[in-house]
Design an enzyme around this catalytic site. Structure first.
Site, mmCIF file in Angstrom:
data_model
loop_
_atom_site.group_PDB
_atom_site.id
_atom_site.type_symbol
_atom_site.label_atom_id
_atom_site.label_comp_id
_atom_site.label_asym_id
_atom_site.label_seq_id
_atom_site.Cartn_x
_atom_site.Cartn_y
_atom_site.Cartn_z
ATOM 1 N N LYS A 114 -31.794 3.076 -8.985
ATOM 2 C CA LYS A 114 -32.923 3.942 -8.605
ATOM 3 C C LYS A 114 -34.231 3.407 -9.215
ATOM 4 O O LYS A 114 -35.286 3.520 -8.593
ATOM 5 C CB LYS A 114 -32.683 5.375 -9.077
ATOM 6 C CG LYS A 114 -31.567 6.101 -8.345
ATOM 7 C CD LYS A 114 -31.967 6.530 -6.947
ATOM 8 C CE LYS A 114 -30.925 7.461 -6.326
ATOM 9 N NZ LYS A 114 -31.218 7.800 -4.932
ATOM 10 N N TYR A 159 -34.153 9.583 -13.501
ATOM 11 C CA TYR A 159 -33.650 8.643 -14.515
ATOM 12 C C TYR A 159 -34.073 7.203 -14.203
ATOM 13 O O TYR A 159 -33.713 6.286 -14.921
ATOM 14 C CB TYR A 159 -32.154 8.799 -14.807
ATOM 15 C CG TYR A 159 -31.187 8.877 -13.643
ATOM 16 C CD1 TYR A 159 -31.276 8.035 -12.544
ATOM 17 C CD2 TYR A 159 -30.127 9.790 -13.699
ATOM 18 C CE1 TYR A 159 -30.360 8.110 -11.515
ATOM 19 C CE2 TYR A 159 -29.196 9.867 -12.672
ATOM 20 C CZ TYR A 159 -29.324 9.024 -11.574
ATOM 21 O OH TYR A 159 -28.400 9.089 -10.565
HETATM 22 P P1 NAP Z 1 -24.693 13.618 -1.252
HETATM 23 O O1 NAP Z 1 -24.506 14.953 -0.622
HETATM 24 O O2 NAP Z 1 -23.555 12.993 -1.984
HETATM 25 O O3 NAP Z 1 -25.199 12.645 -0.101
HETATM 26 C C1 NAP Z 1 -25.057 11.277 -0.109
HETATM 27 C C2 NAP Z 1 -25.067 10.849 1.356
HETATM 28 O O4 NAP Z 1 -25.100 9.434 1.406
HETATM 29 C C3 NAP Z 1 -23.833 11.317 2.115
HETATM 30 O O5 NAP Z 1 -24.255 11.989 3.299
HETATM 31 C C4 NAP Z 1 -23.093 10.038 2.478
HETATM 32 O O6 NAP Z 1 -22.546 10.135 3.791
HETATM 33 C C5 NAP Z 1 -24.219 9.010 2.436
HETATM 34 N N1 NAP Z 1 -23.735 7.680 2.074
HETATM 35 C C6 NAP Z 1 -23.075 7.312 0.946
HETATM 36 N N2 NAP Z 1 -22.776 6.009 0.982
HETATM 37 C C7 NAP Z 1 -23.268 5.526 2.160
HETATM 38 C C8 NAP Z 1 -23.264 4.257 2.778
HETATM 39 N N3 NAP Z 1 -22.687 3.190 2.174
HETATM 40 N N4 NAP Z 1 -23.869 4.117 3.982
HETATM 41 C C9 NAP Z 1 -24.432 5.186 4.601
HETATM 42 N N5 NAP Z 1 -24.466 6.420 4.068
HETATM 43 C C10 NAP Z 1 -23.873 6.589 2.861
HETATM 44 O O7 NAP Z 1 -25.924 13.600 -2.271
HETATM 45 P P2 NAP Z 1 -27.262 14.488 -2.402
HETATM 46 O O8 NAP Z 1 -27.128 15.285 -3.636
HETATM 47 O O9 NAP Z 1 -27.565 15.158 -1.128
HETATM 48 O O10 NAP Z 1 -28.307 13.355 -2.712
HETATM 49 C C11 NAP Z 1 -29.226 12.886 -1.741
HETATM 50 C C12 NAP Z 1 -30.197 11.940 -2.420
HETATM 51 O O11 NAP Z 1 -30.893 12.621 -3.458
HETATM 52 C C13 NAP Z 1 -29.517 10.748 -3.084
HETATM 53 O O12 NAP Z 1 -30.346 9.607 -2.934
HETATM 54 C C14 NAP Z 1 -29.433 11.159 -4.532
HETATM 55 O O13 NAP Z 1 -29.373 10.062 -5.419
HETATM 56 C C15 NAP Z 1 -30.740 11.929 -4.685
HETATM 57 N N6 NAP Z 1 -30.736 12.900 -5.800
HETATM 58 C C16 NAP Z 1 -30.056 14.061 -5.682
HETATM 59 C C17 NAP Z 1 -30.132 14.977 -6.721
HETATM 60 C C18 NAP Z 1 -29.458 16.331 -6.617
HETATM 61 O O14 NAP Z 1 -29.657 17.152 -7.520
HETATM 62 N N7 NAP Z 1 -28.703 16.622 -5.593
HETATM 63 C C19 NAP Z 1 -30.835 14.672 -7.892
HETATM 64 C C20 NAP Z 1 -31.476 13.450 -7.982
HETATM 65 C C21 NAP Z 1 -31.446 12.561 -6.910
HETATM 66 P P3 NAP Z 1 -21.165 9.400 4.217
HETATM 67 O O15 NAP Z 1 -20.161 9.748 3.156
HETATM 68 O O16 NAP Z 1 -20.878 9.987 5.556
HETATM 69 O O17 NAP Z 1 -21.478 7.933 4.293
#
Ligand code: NAP
Length: 282
Positions: A175, A160
């Site tokens: 993003k 997006y």
């Molecule tokens: P997720 O499981 O929610 O992971 C987010 C991670 O970021 C968590 O481990 C969290 O750990 C950490 N985090 C959040 N705020 C933080 C902060 N202020 N400082 C340091 N760490 C922080 O999400 P995910 O689905 O695995 O996504 C991973 C990446 O892929 C992201 O950039 C997301 O936007 C992108 N993405 C994912 C998808 C999908 O389908 N899953 C699709 C498009 C893009 P703590 O809570 O321990 O800080």
């Protein structure tokens, strides 16, 4: 017929030991896609630092990496705080050595209508995604420059970035900025041997997805809506990450790779009925 499934998790995509002796920092490396990325670097011989806020997340990441026989360290980090970012790299240097690769994976996201989004919600997502990516990248590059060492940075983006999307005004705008930042930093740091790329996942469900996102759609519903006929598997995203930071991609910089089964390009001759965001979130 859907796009074929990738080879199973557990196989390394690159030659064994591609990252032997290297240190990789993964922000948010204790959950979901960050954990999958950390695991693939570990499988290829890297020492991995898992940097995030919550101890239980860091511990889960460290356990996964150690179970693969690699060195791991969990480091407390809020990417919004530049002093904490510098302290994180200090600790990584003490425990594993200077970082060769940085994965800016940490993100905050929760779907919300723009009219109901508080200033705090807006600031928080922009702060984590955009400012956090900049603080980590600039600190990484300063340290690499000071020791005349090459390096690779990979930002985890989202599709997006180009389309925007209802319910994601904060995250989509941040993003999009990260995609743009990837290009600026790639040009600025290429003369110093530092590459900067971006990897934009489509739908990659995983066990750590927050309830708010889980409620939006099931993996089965997603699969039926994606041109490729299936959702992505975390380890195939992680393979792309290990390629993009590796010596095999030594000439790749400033690039955003989309891994989404053709989803963001999807258009129909007739479009489905439009459902306003208020109804989608109700
Ligand atoms: P997720 O499981 O929610 O992971 C987010 C991670 O970021 C968590 O481990 C969290 O750990 C950490 N985090 C959040 N705020 C933080 C902060 N202020 N400082 C340091 N760490 C922080 O999400 P995910 O689905 O695995 O996504 C991973 C990446 O892929 C992201 O950039 C997301 O936007 C992108 N993405 C994912 C998808 C999908 O389908 N899953 C699709 C498009 C893009 P703590 O809570 O321990 O800080």
């Amino acid at each position: 017929m859907p796009l074929p499934a990738p080879p199973p998790q557990g196989l390394a995509m690159l030659p064994p030991h591609t990252y032997a002796g290297q240190v990789v920092v993964v922000t948010g490396g204790g959950t979901g896609l960050g954990k999958a990325i950390a695991a693939e670097f570990a499988r290829l011989g890297a020492g991995v630092a898992v940097a995030s806020r919550k101890p239980e997340h860091r511990q889960a990441g460290v356990q996964t990496i150690e179970a693969l026989g690699a060195k791991a360290v969990g480091v407390a980090l809020d990417v919004r705080d530049p002093d904490a970012v510098a302290a994180m790299f200090d600790q990584v240097e003490r425990d594993l050595g200077p970082a060769d690769v940085l994965i800016n994976n940490a993100a905050g996201n929760f779907p919300a209508q723009a009219v109901k989004m508080s200033p705090n919600a807006w600031r928080s997502v922009v702060d984590i995604v955009l400012n956090g990516t900049f603080f980590c990248s600039s600190e990484f590059a300063r340290r690499a420059l000071s020791r005349s060492a090459p390096g690779a940075i990979l930002n985890i983006g989202a599709t997006y970035s180009w389309t925007g999307g209802p319910g994601t005004a904060h995250s989509a705008a941040a993003k999009a900025a990260v995609t743009n930042l990837t290009q600026s930093l790639a040009v600025e740091w290429a003369p110093h041997g530092i590459r900067v790329n971006c990897l934009a996942p489509g739908k990659f469900p995983h066990d750590d997805l927050p309830e708010a996102l889980r409620k939006v759609s099931t993996p089965e519903q997603d699969a039926a809506r994606i041109p490729g006929g299936r959702v992505g598997l975390p380890h195939e995203l992680a393979w792309a990450a290990t390629y993009m930071c590796s010596p095999y991609a030594a000439y790749l910089t400033g690039h955003t790779l989309v891994l989404d089964g053709g989803n963001w390009l999807r258009r129909g001759l007739t479009m489905p009925e439009f459902i306003p965001i208020e109804e989608q979130l109700s």
